[in-house]
Design an enzyme around this catalytic site. Structure first.
Site, PDB file in Angstrom:
ATOM      1  N   ARG A  29      -0.778   1.558  22.212  1.00  0.00           N
ATOM      2  CA  ARG A  29       0.324   0.787  23.411  1.00  0.00           C
ATOM      3  C   ARG A  29       1.738   1.505  23.392  1.00  0.00           C
ATOM      4  O   ARG A  29       2.279   1.757  24.171  1.00  0.00           O
ATOM      5  CB  ARG A  29       0.595  -0.568  22.827  1.00  0.00           C
ATOM      6  CG  ARG A  29       1.457  -1.307  23.649  1.00  0.00           C
ATOM      7  CD  ARG A  29       1.408  -3.007  23.082  1.00  0.00           C
ATOM      8  NE  ARG A  29       1.947  -2.837  21.698  1.00  0.00           N
ATOM      9  CZ  ARG A  29       1.879  -4.022  20.801  1.00  0.00           C
ATOM     10  NH1 ARG A  29       1.661  -5.284  21.645  1.00  0.00           N
ATOM     11  NH2 ARG A  29       2.494  -4.064  19.600  1.00  0.00           N
ATOM     12  N   LYS A  57       4.484   6.159  18.812  1.00  0.00           N
ATOM     13  CA  LYS A  57       3.908   6.193  17.732  1.00  0.00           C
ATOM     14  C   LYS A  57       2.700   6.862  17.082  1.00  0.00           C
ATOM     15  O   LYS A  57       2.378   7.506  16.485  1.00  0.00           O
ATOM     16  CB  LYS A  57       3.664   4.682  17.335  1.00  0.00           C
ATOM     17  CG  LYS A  57       3.830   4.149  16.202  1.00  0.00           C
ATOM     18  CD  LYS A  57       4.112   2.706  15.685  1.00  0.00           C
ATOM     19  CE  LYS A  57       3.433   2.363  14.442  1.00  0.00           C
ATOM     20  NZ  LYS A  57       2.852   0.861  14.443  1.00  0.00           N
ATOM     21  N   ILE A  66     -12.587  -2.849  13.716  1.00  0.00           N
ATOM     22  CA  ILE A  66     -12.352  -3.030  12.135  1.00  0.00           C
ATOM     23  C   ILE A  66     -11.870  -4.454  11.881  1.00  0.00           C
ATOM     24  O   ILE A  66     -11.673  -4.779  10.538  1.00  0.00           O
ATOM     25  CB  ILE A  66     -11.366  -1.936  11.414  1.00  0.00           C
ATOM     26  CG1 ILE A  66      -9.730  -2.141  11.927  1.00  0.00           C
ATOM     27  CG2 ILE A  66     -11.836  -0.645  11.743  1.00  0.00           C
ATOM     28  CD1 ILE A  66      -9.084  -1.432  10.805  1.00  0.00           C
ATOM     29  N   LYS A 125       0.684  -1.346   0.049  1.00  0.00           N
ATOM     30  CA  LYS A 125      -0.021  -0.086   0.029  1.00  0.00           C
ATOM     31  C   LYS A 125       0.856   1.233  -0.014  1.00  0.00           C
ATOM     32  O   LYS A 125       0.453   2.287  -0.663  1.00  0.00           O
ATOM     33  CB  LYS A 125      -1.047  -0.063   1.135  1.00  0.00           C
ATOM     34  CG  LYS A 125      -1.971  -0.958   1.012  1.00  0.00           C
ATOM     35  CD  LYS A 125      -3.226  -0.683   2.424  1.00  0.00           C
ATOM     36  CE  LYS A 125      -4.168  -1.744   1.971  1.00  0.00           C
ATOM     37  NZ  LYS A 125      -5.178  -1.637   3.103  1.00  0.00           N
TER      38      LYS A 125
HETATM   39  N1  NAP Z   1     -12.033  -4.017   7.984  1.00  0.00           N
HETATM   40  C1  NAP Z   1     -11.189  -3.632   7.242  1.00  0.00           C
HETATM   41  O1  NAP Z   1     -11.265  -3.311   5.851  1.00  0.00           O
HETATM   42  C2  NAP Z   1      -9.614  -3.611   7.634  1.00  0.00           C
HETATM   43  C3  NAP Z   1      -8.802  -2.917   6.819  1.00  0.00           C
HETATM   44  C4  NAP Z   1      -7.533  -2.724   7.081  1.00  0.00           C
HETATM   45  C5  NAP Z   1      -7.079  -3.461   8.296  1.00  0.00           C
HETATM   46  N2  NAP Z   1      -7.997  -3.889   9.047  1.00  0.00           N
HETATM   47  C6  NAP Z   1      -7.553  -4.740  10.252  1.00  0.00           C
HETATM   48  O2  NAP Z   1      -6.800  -3.583  11.055  1.00  0.00           O
HETATM   49  C7  NAP Z   1      -5.921  -4.325  11.944  1.00  0.00           C
HETATM   50  C8  NAP Z   1      -4.783  -3.329  12.050  1.00  0.00           C
HETATM   51  O3  NAP Z   1      -4.078  -3.383  10.814  1.00  0.00           O
HETATM   52  P1  NAP Z   1      -2.846  -2.345  10.367  1.00  0.00           P
HETATM   53  O4  NAP Z   1      -2.411  -2.457   9.103  1.00  0.00           O
HETATM   54  O5  NAP Z   1      -3.173  -0.982  11.060  1.00  0.00           O
HETATM   55  O6  NAP Z   1      -1.689  -2.914  11.402  1.00  0.00           O
HETATM   56  P2  NAP Z   1      -0.357  -2.064  12.112  1.00  0.00           P
HETATM   57  O7  NAP Z   1      -0.058  -0.945  10.939  1.00  0.00           O
HETATM   58  O8  NAP Z   1       0.369  -3.300  12.284  1.00  0.00           O
HETATM   59  O9  NAP Z   1      -0.922  -1.546  13.422  1.00  0.00           O
HETATM   60  C9  NAP Z   1      -1.318  -2.265  14.404  1.00  0.00           C
HETATM   61  C10 NAP Z   1      -1.596  -1.337  15.661  1.00  0.00           C
HETATM   62  O10 NAP Z   1      -2.035  -2.211  16.748  1.00  0.00           O
HETATM   63  C11 NAP Z   1      -1.043  -2.037  17.895  1.00  0.00           C
HETATM   64  N3  NAP Z   1      -1.121  -3.446  18.503  1.00  0.00           N
HETATM   65  C12 NAP Z   1      -0.693  -4.401  18.024  1.00  0.00           C
HETATM   66  N4  NAP Z   1      -0.971  -5.550  18.709  1.00  0.00           N
HETATM   67  C13 NAP Z   1      -1.246  -4.834  20.156  1.00  0.00           C
HETATM   68  C14 NAP Z   1      -1.725  -5.302  21.273  1.00  0.00           C
HETATM   69  N5  NAP Z   1      -1.461  -6.705  21.471  1.00  0.00           N
HETATM   70  N6  NAP Z   1      -2.024  -4.719  22.301  1.00  0.00           N
HETATM   71  C15 NAP Z   1      -2.253  -3.316  21.874  1.00  0.00           C
HETATM   72  N7  NAP Z   1      -2.016  -2.870  20.680  1.00  0.00           N
HETATM   73  C16 NAP Z   1      -1.505  -3.735  19.697  1.00  0.00           C
HETATM   74  C17 NAP Z   1       0.176  -1.472  17.515  1.00  0.00           C
HETATM   75  O11 NAP Z   1       0.850  -0.918  18.403  1.00  0.00           O
HETATM   76  P3  NAP Z   1       2.309  -0.442  18.549  1.00  0.00           P
HETATM   77  O12 NAP Z   1       2.386   0.936  17.790  1.00  0.00           O
HETATM   78  O13 NAP Z   1       2.300  -0.451  20.047  1.00  0.00           O
HETATM   79  O14 NAP Z   1       2.837  -1.711  18.030  1.00  0.00           O
HETATM   80  C18 NAP Z   1      -0.172  -0.715  16.160  1.00  0.00           C
HETATM   81  O15 NAP Z   1      -0.676   0.671  16.570  1.00  0.00           O
HETATM   82  C19 NAP Z   1      -5.299  -5.567  11.485  1.00  0.00           C
HETATM   83  O16 NAP Z   1      -6.038  -6.644  12.251  1.00  0.00           O
HETATM   84  C20 NAP Z   1      -6.260  -5.643  10.281  1.00  0.00           C
HETATM   85  O17 NAP Z   1      -6.558  -6.884   9.769  1.00  0.00           O
HETATM   86  C21 NAP Z   1      -9.286  -4.179   8.680  1.00  0.00           C
END
Ligand code: NAP
Length: 286
Positions: free
Chosen positions: A154, A158, A225, A70
């Site tokens: 967390r 960030k 989400i 992306k």
């Molecule tokens: N519904 C939809 O259309 C859609 C679209 C896009 C994404 N999603 C979903 O959204 C989620 C996130 O995607 P992303 O691309 O944004 O991921 P990402 O860039 O990896 O970001 C993940 C975020 O979650 C936090 N996090 C991860 N594990 C955690 C935990 N155990 N406790 C607390 N915070 C935690 C991380 O915090 P830190 O900064 O502390 O690491 C970071 O801020 C995924 O599950 C994805 O499947 C859904």
């Protein structure tokens, strides 16, 4: 039937075999009688540039873009729309006379999902997480008129980096929080809570949600989400608190609806996308 006139669309990512997008778009093309087809293409990171140039040479009309391409894909596009430029990520490409144009429909997809239940304008919103999805949603929420935005993460630094970018680009106040007592305080007068962390996603469905029922209130709208499972631990907590809940499948559906509009200029009936997702996931309702 595929003929020499059929327009080709697709999704590029790695992996793509579980994508729900081909089902949604092909159902819409079929029901609207359009001579179009949508195909998943697994593209390795080292082949991304070749894929974009190749698609243009082959006359492909549009792509969705998913993980891990992306952000990187921007290097190979000619223009970005406003949302994609602000967010710095693209999930939809339109190939046309003007070259390759990048759009981002993730943020607007999330806002449309929430607006099935409540308008976002002038509301207080807390977003959990500060990753890629949080970024897309945060920019779109401010573009859509959210008044009071808190990014709770967390890793607080960030959240601070995302806040800096939001403030610099949109000149709007944003606050940050850790996942601590300060978050509990912020939630007491929050209208909309959006989880963008993967907490509770399959297979970790029993993981404790970042926010529990005691931190919610009955006037709150809670959007997770994560859509696998459709009813996450966080949404069960929302039920306990008497709050309204919105599944992440709606964001997926509306980002698809918006991409379809960009490619075809047609506003498709949302029910077609909804039915396609229900068929793919073998559900009676979403
Ligand atoms: N519904 C939809 O259309 C859609 C679209 C896009 C994404 N999603 C979903 O959204 C989620 C996130 O995607 P992303 O691309 O944004 O991921 P990402 O860039 O990896 O970001 C993940 C975020 O979650 C936090 N996090 C991860 N594990 C955690 C935990 N155990 N406790 C607390 N915070 C935690 C991380 O915090 P830190 O900064 O502390 O690491 C970071 O801020 C995924 O599950 C994805 O499947 C859904």
């Amino acid at each position: 039937m595929i003929t020499g006139k059929t327009n080709v669309f697709g999704i590029i990512g790695d992996p793509v075999e579980h994508s729900l997008s081909p089902g949604m778009h092909n159902a819409a093309f079929k029901e609207l009688g359009m001579d179009n087809i949508y195909v998943p293409f697994q593209v390795k990171a080292e082949h991304l540039e070749d894929a974009i140039l190749g698609a243009q040479s082959l006359g492909v009309k549009g792509f969705n873009v998913t993980i891990p391409h992306k952000t990187e894909v921007i290097n190979y596009l000619d223009y970005l729309d406003i949302a994609a430029g602000l967010i710095g990520a693209v999930n939809t490409i339109e190939f046309g006379k003007n070259g390759a144009v990048g759009h981002n429909t993730d943020g607007i997809g999330a806002v449309m999902a929430i607006e099935e239940v409540t308008p976002v304008k002038n509301k207080k919103v807390v977003i959990l997480g500060a990753g890629g999805a949080s970024r897309a949603i945060a920019f779109q929420l401010l573009l859509s008129g959210v008044d009071n935005l808190v990014i709770a993460n967390r890793t607080v630094e960030k959240a601070g980096e995302l806040k800096t970018d939001l403030v610099e680009k949109l000149d709007h106040e944003v606050r940050v929080s850790g996942l601590d007592e300060n978050l509990t305080q912020e939630l007491s007068d929050t209208a909309i809570l959006i989880n963008t962390t993967p907490v509770g996603m399959y297979p970790n469905v029993d993981e404790k949600p970042v926010v529990t029922a005691e931190m919610m209130h009955p006037d709150m709208v809670v959007n997770d989400i994560v859509y696998n499972p459709l009813k996450t631990g966080l949404l069960n907590e929302a039920d306990k608190a008497g709050a309204k809940s919105i599944s992440g499948i709606k964001m997926l559906m509306y980002q698809g609806v918006e991409a379809f509009k960009i490619w075809t200029g047609i506003e498709p009936p949302v029910e077609i996308f909804q039915r396609a997702l229900m068929n793919e996931l073998d559900l009676d309702e979403i």
